[in-house]
Scaffold this motif. Structure first.
Motif, PDB file in Angstrom:
ATOM      1  N   UNK A 149       0.841  -1.209   0.000  1.00  0.00           N
ATOM      2  CA  UNK A 149       0.000   0.000   0.000  1.00  0.00           C
ATOM      3  C   UNK A 149       0.864   1.242   0.000  1.00  0.00           C
ATOM      4  N   UNK A 150       0.203   2.412  -0.164  1.00  0.00           N
ATOM      5  CA  UNK A 150       0.882   3.700  -0.094  1.00  0.00           C
ATOM      6  C   UNK A 150      -0.080   4.753   0.430  1.00  0.00           C
ATOM      7  N   UNK A 151       0.455   5.692   1.196  1.00  0.00           N
ATOM      8  CA  UNK A 151      -0.291   6.898   1.572  1.00  0.00           C
ATOM      9  C   UNK A 151       0.631   8.088   1.327  1.00  0.00           C
ATOM     10  N   UNK A 152       0.055   9.230   0.929  1.00  0.00           N
ATOM     11  CA  UNK A 152       0.894  10.319   0.443  1.00  0.00           C
ATOM     12  C   UNK A 152       0.255  11.681   0.656  1.00  0.00           C
ATOM     13  N   UNK A 153       1.108  12.718   0.521  1.00  0.00           N
ATOM     14  CA  UNK A 153       0.647  14.103   0.609  1.00  0.00           C
ATOM     15  C   UNK A 153       1.522  14.966  -0.290  1.00  0.00           C
ATOM     16  N   UNK A 154       0.919  16.019  -0.883  1.00  0.00           N
ATOM     17  CA  UNK A 154       1.624  16.941  -1.765  1.00  0.00           C
ATOM     18  C   UNK A 154       1.624  18.349  -1.180  1.00  0.00           C
ATOM     19  N   UNK A 183       3.564   5.137  -8.842  1.00  0.00           N
ATOM     20  CA  UNK A 183       3.316   6.583  -8.809  1.00  0.00           C
ATOM     21  C   UNK A 183       1.817   6.872  -8.801  1.00  0.00           C
ATOM     22  N   UNK A 184       1.057   6.159  -9.617  1.00  0.00           N
ATOM     23  CA  UNK A 184      -0.386   6.396  -9.664  1.00  0.00           C
ATOM     24  C   UNK A 184      -1.028   6.158  -8.300  1.00  0.00           C
ATOM     25  N   UNK A 185      -0.520   5.168  -7.565  1.00  0.00           N
ATOM     26  CA  UNK A 185      -1.027   4.932  -6.216  1.00  0.00           C
ATOM     27  C   UNK A 185      -0.884   6.156  -5.337  1.00  0.00           C
ATOM     28  N   UNK A 186       0.209   6.882  -5.509  1.00  0.00           N
ATOM     29  CA  UNK A 186       0.446   8.111  -4.745  1.00  0.00           C
ATOM     30  C   UNK A 186      -0.605   9.162  -5.083  1.00  0.00           C
ATOM     31  N   UNK A 187      -0.852   9.377  -6.380  1.00  0.00           N
ATOM     32  CA  UNK A 187      -1.830  10.388  -6.786  1.00  0.00           C
ATOM     33  C   UNK A 187      -3.236  10.013  -6.322  1.00  0.00           C
ATOM     34  N   UNK A 188      -3.574   8.747  -6.350  1.00  0.00           N
ATOM     35  CA  UNK A 188      -4.887   8.324  -5.855  1.00  0.00           C
ATOM     36  C   UNK A 188      -5.000   8.543  -4.349  1.00  0.00           C
ATOM     37  N   UNK A 189      -3.900   8.331  -3.633  1.00  0.00           N
ATOM     38  CA  UNK A 189      -3.914   8.549  -2.188  1.00  0.00           C
ATOM     39  C   UNK A 189      -4.123  10.026  -1.851  1.00  0.00           C
ATOM     40  N   UNK A 190      -3.412  10.899  -2.581  1.00  0.00           N
ATOM     41  CA  UNK A 190      -3.562  12.341  -2.356  1.00  0.00           C
ATOM     42  C   UNK A 190      -4.987  12.786  -2.680  1.00  0.00           C
TER      43      UNK A 190
END
Length: 352
Positions: free
Chosen positions: A200-205, A326-333
């Motif tokens: 999994x991934x969780x992210x912030x921009x 990378x797409x997982x990151x954008x979906x998380x944000x």
């Protein structure tokens, strides 16, 4: 072994890396640079004068004369360009990322696989020797169980007129995303190469300038065996320090000097150092890498692969996998939630 010279076409100077590539091709006596095409006539005219290239008014007319091409277009243009390349059955060296999003990336992958063309996804970090040393040490068990990883990759061009140098790259319609897609994809390729499939991934921009895309971001990938991997990217870093930190129960690896930020000012620092938990001592495993040459290796290896008739070092598979992470990151944000891999159910079925 190739017979005769590789007849190579230059496809777009939209991404600045093409300027590094074309110099390599022009100096390689195994290559005949047939000419260049670009969807921007002014950009084409300028590059043609600078490098003495024949200009082509249409991409199909260039492809008719080629056995291979180097593609450095706007990311959103990869799909239509690669459709023509697959039809023409030419070998392709393609700038990263593969596509502006995973859906289009999967479409490109299908085209490439169906056509059977040689496709080389450019990932310059794969040409840094210490990355092979890192992978070998992970696989050998020298670090013991790895518990935490920190990867960082960025530069400061967002502070010095990136929007003037490559205006398209700050436009989500052309680029697909901002700093995390542009810079992070280097590292998601390595992360997957080192550690395999994340869970999994969780992210912030953050948005440090009035761009419609992010200028920096952070993500935490979770892997099996409770490994956590933090990935940080940015366009607004004046300078930087370590680019890779790997913490194992038997030792620690610290890699530096492998991105533009850590090379700011030309400072020389150890490229890869190792802390041995048994001896309690640090040692240098490899001295500084000449980062100024980083963008010359992919075009040379591309030609080597054609000449030696061997598989690409990084193919469509690696390009698509790095894009998925990378797409997982954008979906998380976008959703403010943890995102789980794989992102498509059919991929889960294939792994079962």
């Amino acid at each position: 072994m190739a017979s005769g010279k590789v007849r190579l076409g230059i496809v777009s100077f939209a991404h600045f890396h093409q300027h590094h590539w074309v110099k390599v091709f022009l100096q390689d006596n195994r290559v005949e640079v047939v000419g260049a095409w670009d969807n921007d006539p002014h950009r084409l005219e300028k590059a043609a004068i600078q490098y003495g290239l024949q200009k082509y008014s249409s991409l199909p007319s260039l492809l008719e004369q080629c056995t291979a091409v180097a593609v450095c277009s706007e990311t959103s243009e990869h799909l239509p360009i690669l459709q023509l390349c697959c039809q023409a059955q030419v070998s392709v060296l393609c700038e990263k990322p593969l596509a502006p999003n995973l859906s289009l990336g999967r479409e490109i992958a299908h085209l490439v696989q169906e056509s059977g063309i040689r496709f080389y996804q450019s990932f310059p970090q794969r040409h840094i020797p210490s990355n092979y040393r890192i992978r070998q040490m992970i696989q050998s068990g020298a670090l013991g169980r790895v518990t935490h990883v920190r990867k960082r990759h960025g530069h400061g061009y967002g502070l010095t007129g990136l929007e003037n140098q490559m205006p398209w790259i700050v436009d989500p319609l052309w680029a697909g995303g901002g700093a995390f897609l542009d810079e992070g994809v280097h590292e998601t390729d390595l992360i997957h190469w080192f550690f395999g499939e994340p869970i999994s991934v969780c992210a912030s921009f953050s948005f440090g300038k009035p761009y419609p895309v992010e200028t920096s971001g952070s993500a935490i990938y979770t892997f099996p065996d409770e490994l956590l991997c933090t990935l940080e990217t940015g366009w607004n870093w004046v300078a930087g320090g370590p680019t890779t930190e790997i913490y194992g129960e038997h030792g620690v690896l610290i890699q530096s000097h492998t991105d533009c930020a850590s090379n700011a000012g030309g400072g020389l620092v150890p490229h890869l150092v190792w802390f041995d938990g048994k001896s309690g001592k640090w040692s240098t495993l490899e001295e500084s890498f000449d980062f100024s040459s980083i963008h010359t290796h992919a075009p040379k290896d591309f030609i080597d692969g054609i000449w030696e008739d061997r598989p690409p070092k990084t193919s469509i598979r690696e390009g698509l996998k790095a894009l998925e992470l990378i797409e997982g990151v954008y979906r998380s944000v976008e959703t403010h939630r943890t995102v789980y891999f794989p992102l498509f159910p059919e991929d889960m079925e294939k792994q079962a």
